[in-house]
Write a protein that holds these residues in place. Sequence first.
Motif, PDB file in Angstrom:
ATOM      1  N   SER A  17       0.828  -1.212   0.000  1.00 21.76           N
ATOM      2  CA  SER A  17       0.000   0.000   0.000  1.00 21.76           C
ATOM      3  C   SER A  17       0.859   1.256   0.000  1.00 21.76           C
ATOM      4  O   SER A  17       0.524   2.244  -0.655  1.00 21.76           O
ATOM      5  CB  SER A  17      -0.930   0.011   1.214  1.00 21.76           C
ATOM      6  OG  SER A  17      -1.871  -1.033   1.106  1.00 21.76           O
ATOM      7  N   ALA A  21       0.700   3.938  -3.008  1.00 23.21           N
ATOM      8  CA  ALA A  21       0.385   5.340  -2.718  1.00 23.21           C
ATOM      9  C   ALA A  21       1.491   6.256  -3.239  1.00 23.21           C
ATOM     10  O   ALA A  21       1.214   7.308  -3.817  1.00 23.21           O
ATOM     11  CB  ALA A  21       0.186   5.536  -1.218  1.00 23.21           C
ATOM     12  N   ASP A  24       1.235   6.524  -7.102  1.00 20.38           N
ATOM     13  CA  ASP A  24       0.156   7.418  -7.509  1.00 20.38           C
ATOM     14  C   ASP A  24       0.505   8.883  -7.245  1.00 20.38           C
ATOM     15  O   ASP A  24       0.228   9.754  -8.073  1.00 20.38           O
ATOM     16  CB  ASP A  24      -1.141   7.046  -6.802  1.00 20.38           C
ATOM     17  CG  ASP A  24      -1.682   5.682  -7.236  1.00 20.38           C
ATOM     18  OD1 ASP A  24      -1.190   5.133  -8.259  1.00 20.38           O
ATOM     19  OD2 ASP A  24      -2.566   5.157  -6.542  1.00 20.38           O
TER      20      ASP A  24
END
Length: 122
Positions: A17, A21, A24
């Motif tokens: 994760s 993140a 992105d």
Amino acid sequence: MNELENFYLKQSEPVRSCYLALRDLILAQDINITNEWKYGSSFFYYKGKMFCYLWFHKKHKQPYISFVEGNRFDEPFLLQENRARMKIMLLNPNEDLPFENIKTMINKALDLYRNGVIKTNK
């Protein structure tokens, strides 16, 4: 599935994760940033020039973002260790990511490329 996609998917949580993140966030900063598979890692390029990459620090057991031109920055949260050019920003995947610090560093680094300090290929 290609190697780049597999890099993200093979990570265990919460590192997966964290990396997703970061990916992105990095890609959202400029349309000219691309994510590519290089040297067995997730590298980000700005107009064809290496910009930053994601990796895992074995000693600290934490993911990090490495800025290729990190030696040009003096932020106290960046570590140089034995690197001549790059500096890294360690990240604790069990805590909220310091998005403002990360965005600030990405944009400081991008300014080097945008202002011609670092020549791009395009």
